[in-house]
Every structure is written in structure tokens, then in C-alpha cells.
Motif scaffolding. Structure first.
Motif, PDB file in Angstrom:
ATOM      1  N   ARG A 179     -56.213 -15.566 -46.577  1.00 52.71           N
ATOM      2  CA  ARG A 179     -55.833 -15.262 -47.963  1.00 52.71           C
ATOM      3  C   ARG A 179     -56.668 -14.111 -48.495  1.00 52.71           C
ATOM      4  N   VAL A 180     -56.019 -13.283 -49.302  1.00 52.84           N
ATOM      5  CA  VAL A 180     -56.729 -12.198 -49.987  1.00 52.84           C
ATOM      6  C   VAL A 180     -57.810 -12.819 -50.871  1.00 52.84           C
ATOM      7  N   GLN A 181     -59.002 -12.234 -50.843  1.00 52.26           N
ATOM      8  CA  GLN A 181     -60.126 -12.722 -51.648  1.00 52.26           C
ATOM      9  C   GLN A 181     -60.435 -11.711 -52.745  1.00 52.26           C
ATOM     10  N   GLY A 182     -60.757 -12.213 -53.933  1.00 50.70           N
ATOM     11  CA  GLY A 182     -61.204 -11.314 -54.999  1.00 50.70           C
ATOM     12  C   GLY A 182     -60.116 -10.942 -55.981  1.00 50.70           C
ATOM     13  N   ARG A 183     -59.016 -11.714 -55.965  1.00 50.68           N
ATOM     14  CA  ARG A 183     -57.970 -11.453 -56.960  1.00 50.68           C
ATOM     15  C   ARG A 183     -58.391 -12.055 -58.305  1.00 50.68           C
ATOM     16  N   GLY A 184     -58.052 -11.399 -59.388  1.00 47.94           N
ATOM     17  CA  GLY A 184     -58.304 -11.944 -60.732  1.00 47.94           C
ATOM     18  C   GLY A 184     -59.777 -12.208 -60.978  1.00 47.94           C
ATOM     19  N   ASP A 185     -60.067 -13.439 -61.440  1.00 51.82           N
ATOM     20  CA  ASP A 185     -61.439 -13.798 -61.833  1.00 51.82           C
ATOM     21  C   ASP A 185     -62.428 -13.758 -60.680  1.00 51.82           C
ATOM     22  N   THR A 186     -61.929 -13.865 -59.448  1.00 48.79           N
ATOM     23  CA  THR A 186     -62.866 -13.948 -58.316  1.00 48.79           C
ATOM     24  C   THR A 186     -63.342 -12.567 -57.851  1.00 48.79           C
ATOM     25  N   ALA A 187     -62.861 -11.508 -58.515  1.00 49.21           N
ATOM     26  CA  ALA A 187     -63.321 -10.154 -58.152  1.00 49.21           C
ATOM     27  C   ALA A 187     -64.835 -10.048 -58.291  1.00 49.21           C
ATOM     28  N   SER A 188     -65.382 -10.712 -59.325  1.00 44.52           N
ATOM     29  CA  SER A 188     -66.834 -10.611 -59.560  1.00 44.52           C
ATOM     30  C   SER A 188     -67.615 -11.242 -58.413  1.00 44.52           C
ATOM     31  N   ARG A 189     -67.002 -12.216 -57.736  1.00 42.52           N
ATOM     32  CA  ARG A 189     -67.691 -12.841 -56.600  1.00 42.52           C
ATOM     33  C   ARG A 189     -67.844 -11.833 -55.442  1.00 42.52           C
ATOM     34  N   VAL A 190     -66.782 -11.044 -55.219  1.00 40.73           N
ATOM     35  CA  VAL A 190     -66.849 -10.035 -54.143  1.00 40.73           C
ATOM     36  C   VAL A 190     -67.944  -9.018 -54.458  1.00 40.73           C
ATOM     37  N   LEU A 191     -68.016  -8.600 -55.717  1.00 39.84           N
ATOM     38  CA  LEU A 191     -69.053  -7.635 -56.096  1.00 39.84           C
ATOM     39  C   LEU A 191     -70.442  -8.257 -55.960  1.00 39.84           C
ATOM     40  N   ALA A 192     -70.574  -9.517 -56.366  1.00 36.75           N
ATOM     41  CA  ALA A 192     -71.882 -10.188 -56.245  1.00 36.75           C
ATOM     42  C   ALA A 192     -72.292 -10.292 -54.781  1.00 36.75           C
ATOM     43  N   ASP A 193     -71.325 -10.602 -53.906  1.00 41.68           N
ATOM     44  CA  ASP A 193     -71.631 -10.680 -52.461  1.00 41.68           C
ATOM     45  C   ASP A 193     -72.070  -9.315 -51.942  1.00 41.68           C
ATOM     46  N   ALA A 194     -71.352  -8.285 -52.361  1.00 29.79           N
ATOM     47  CA  ALA A 194     -71.662  -6.930 -51.885  1.00 29.79           C
ATOM     48  C   ALA A 194     -73.062  -6.513 -52.327  1.00 29.79           C
ATOM     49  N   LEU A 195     -73.384  -6.779 -53.578  1.00 32.82           N
ATOM     50  CA  LEU A 195     -74.711  -6.396 -54.079  1.00 32.82           C
ATOM     51  C   LEU A 195     -75.800  -7.204 -53.380  1.00 32.82           C
ATOM     52  N   ALA A 196     -75.510  -8.485 -53.106  1.00 33.87           N
ATOM     53  CA  ALA A 196     -76.516  -9.342 -52.457  1.00 33.87           C
ATOM     54  C   ALA A 196     -76.815  -8.871 -51.034  1.00 33.87           C
ATOM     55  N   VAL A 197     -75.787  -8.475 -50.285  1.00 33.31           N
ATOM     56  CA  VAL A 197     -76.048  -8.057 -48.897  1.00 33.31           C
ATOM     57  C   VAL A 197     -76.755  -6.698 -48.876  1.00 33.31           C
ATOM     58  N   GLN A 198     -76.409  -5.860 -49.836  1.00 32.40           N
ATOM     59  CA  GLN A 198     -77.109  -4.567 -49.927  1.00 32.40           C
ATOM     60  C   GLN A 198     -78.590  -4.796 -50.250  1.00 32.40           C
TER      61      GLN A 198
END
Ligand code: KIV
Length: 290
Positions: A179-198
């Protein structure tokens, strides 16, 4: 101060006149810092999976910057239905074959399911095997915020880490399927994951099946390069599984796959021609006989 090697002194070749399309191919040996420099210069790079010698040599010759010995070997080499069953012992020989076969590409070994999630120490010991026994130049692991301790441990221990967020196939059963991840309200989760791994030290991050606008925002906010697979055109790099992209695998394809060749058709025709020659008695002919 040490004298820079020719590669350090001129990683992209000399002269400002090179076009953006030419510059990446002038890198003699792709290092993790080159990917970041390409992002800073607004230049794209490419990544393909590879699992053995001849494909790896061919992709390296083609100028693909990164070769990933993906856990997708599970369903592209070992005949499994998903990436879950493949083991470290199965992936390391493939990693060794690929790393021995390239001259330029950065070779990334993919840590399989169950080989790093338990603890940072487990992740480190597994990753060391990929580097020492497989000759990998870096490793990839799946996960965002929750994998930050693992990424920190690995980078502290001298192992470059490529992270993988969005849809993470090893968590297929937790995520409820492909399933596509980060649609709607969950977009912020993808950004949080990206910032955390960086923040944890990853040198790049794969984003899989993330809406194009979300991936574009993440790419803009991160200093490290993003590599998309089903994440739209704004990522810094793109990756595909080569059997999908070049048509060796048949059957249903994900929407994000573009097919560049029909290798299944070519092989099928060649195998049928060989079979017909053998059965018809025309192979071997005089030219093939001592
Ligand atoms: O294992 C793999 O091939 C991957 C890519 C799809 C990114 O993780």
C-alpha cells in the motif's frame, strides 16, 4: 595535510563545461559523498538491483551509480514469493559476486528481515558480515524513526547506511499489504522518518510507494539524497528491480515500473531456437565440432 588523490582532487573530471548529463559518468569510483554532491548540484543518479556477475558488469558499464544487492533476491533469484524468507547466508555470496564484478558503482548490501531489527548490536554484526564477506561498500535497512539507534550504531562503527522508508516490504504484514504510505494525514510520518534517518547518520534514503508531492517535499527538506521507487519524479535518484525494468520477470507489475526491454521474450526465443536445432540435428554443426 595529505595530498589529495586524483579522485579527491577532481571527482567529476575537470572543467566547468561538462553538462549535467555528462558529469555523473565522470566519477571514477562512486562513493557515498558523490551522491550528496550530485544532489547539491541538482543532478540525478540511478540505482538498480544486481545479484550476479554479468548483470552487475553490464549495469556498471552503463554508468548506473549504485547497485543494490536487494533482499528482492528472495523473489528474483531464490524463487520465494516475498522478500521475507531470504537469509544473510544466501545474500552474502550474491553481494560478493556483485562487488567483485564492478569497477565504478557503489555496491549496497540489503540486510534481510530478522537480521537487524532485534538490536543495534545485531544490526552491526550482520552489517559487518556484508562488508567483510560480501565486499559491500554500504548497507541498506528498512525503517525510519524506530531504526535510528541501528543507523547510529552502524555509522559510528564505520558502516555507511542507506535507509528505506515509506512502504517497507519486510513489514508487509504489519502494513496490511502493498500500500502507498504517506497519503493524507500520514504524510508527516514519512517526513518524520526521513528526518530521523538523516539525523541518525544515513547517507541516503530510499522512499518506496510514497505520493509524489510528499516525496518532493521530503527531497527538498533533506540534505541527504532521496532515491525513489514509486515516489514520483522529484527524488534525487531512482531505483528499480532489474528483472522488472528489463522484462525478465513476467506477470503483474507494480504501476511504478517502466519496462525498458523484453528479456523474457528474447530468452524464450533463443531457448526455443536452441531446442529446435538440437532436436532437428542442426546443432552442433561443422563449425562447432572439433
Ligand atoms: O530489495 C530491493 O530490491 C529493494 C528495492 C526495491 C529498493 O529494497
Amino acid at each position: 595535510m595529505s595530498t589529495p588523490t586524483p579522485e579527491e582532487a577532481a571527482p567529476y573530471g575537470s572543467g566547468p563545461t561538462k553538462s549535467a548529463a555528462q558529469a555523473p559518468t565522470a566519477i571514477k569510483r562512486v562513493r557515498t559523498h558523490h551522491l550528496r554532491e550530485l544532489k547539491e548540484r541538482g543532478e540525478r543518479f540511478s540505482m538498480l538491483t544486481a545479484y550476479e556477475q554479468h548483470a552487475a558488469q553490464t549495469f556498471d558499464e552503463a554508468g548506473i551509480e549504485v547497485l543494490l544487492v536487494g533482499d528482492s533476491a528472495s523473489n528474483n533469484v531464490y524463487g520465494n514469493e516475498t522478500s521475507l524468507p531470504v537469509t544473510v547466508d544466501e545474500l552474502i555470496p550474491l553481494t560478493r559476486a556483485v562487488s567483485r564484478s564492478v569497477q565504478r558503482a557503489l555496491v549496497v548490501g540489503d540486510l534481510p528481515f530478522g537480521s537487524y531489527q532485534a538490536s543495534p548490536e545485531q544490526a552491526y554484526l550482520t552489517a559487518v558480515r556484508f562488508m567483510k564477506e560480501g565486499g559491500a561498500h554500504a548497507i541498506k535497512l528498512e525503517g525510519g524513526v524506530e531504526m535510528a539507534p541501528q543507523i547510529e550504531r552502524l555509522t559510528r562503527g564505520g558502516i555507511p547506511v542507506m535507509a528505506h522508508i515509506g512502504f517497507t516490504p519486510q513489514s508487509e504484514h504489519t502494513l496490511g499489504g502493498y500500500r502507498v504510505q504517506g497519503r493524507g494525514d500520514t504524510a508527516s510520518r514519512v517526513l518524520a522518518d526521513a528526518l530521523a534517518v538523516q539525523e541518525a547518520g544515513a547517507f541516503a534514503v530510499v522512499m518506496e510507494m510514497v505520493p509524489g508531492d510528499v516525496a518532493a517535499q521530503v527531497t527538498k527538506e533533506l540534505a541527504i539524497p532521496t532515491i525513489g521507487i514509486g515516489a514520483g519524479p522529484e527524488c534525487d535518484g531512482q531505483v528499480l528491480v532489474w528483472q522488472d525494468a528489463f522484462g525478465l520477470r513476467t506477470g503483474r507489475m507494480a504501476r511504478f515500473v517502466k519496462q525498458y526491454a523484453d528479456l523474457h521474450g528474447v530468452l524464450l526465443e533463443a531457448a526455443r531456437a536452441f531446442d529446435a536445432d538440437v532436436k532437428g540435428g542442426t546443432f552442433p554443426g561443422p563449425d562447432h565440432t572439433f
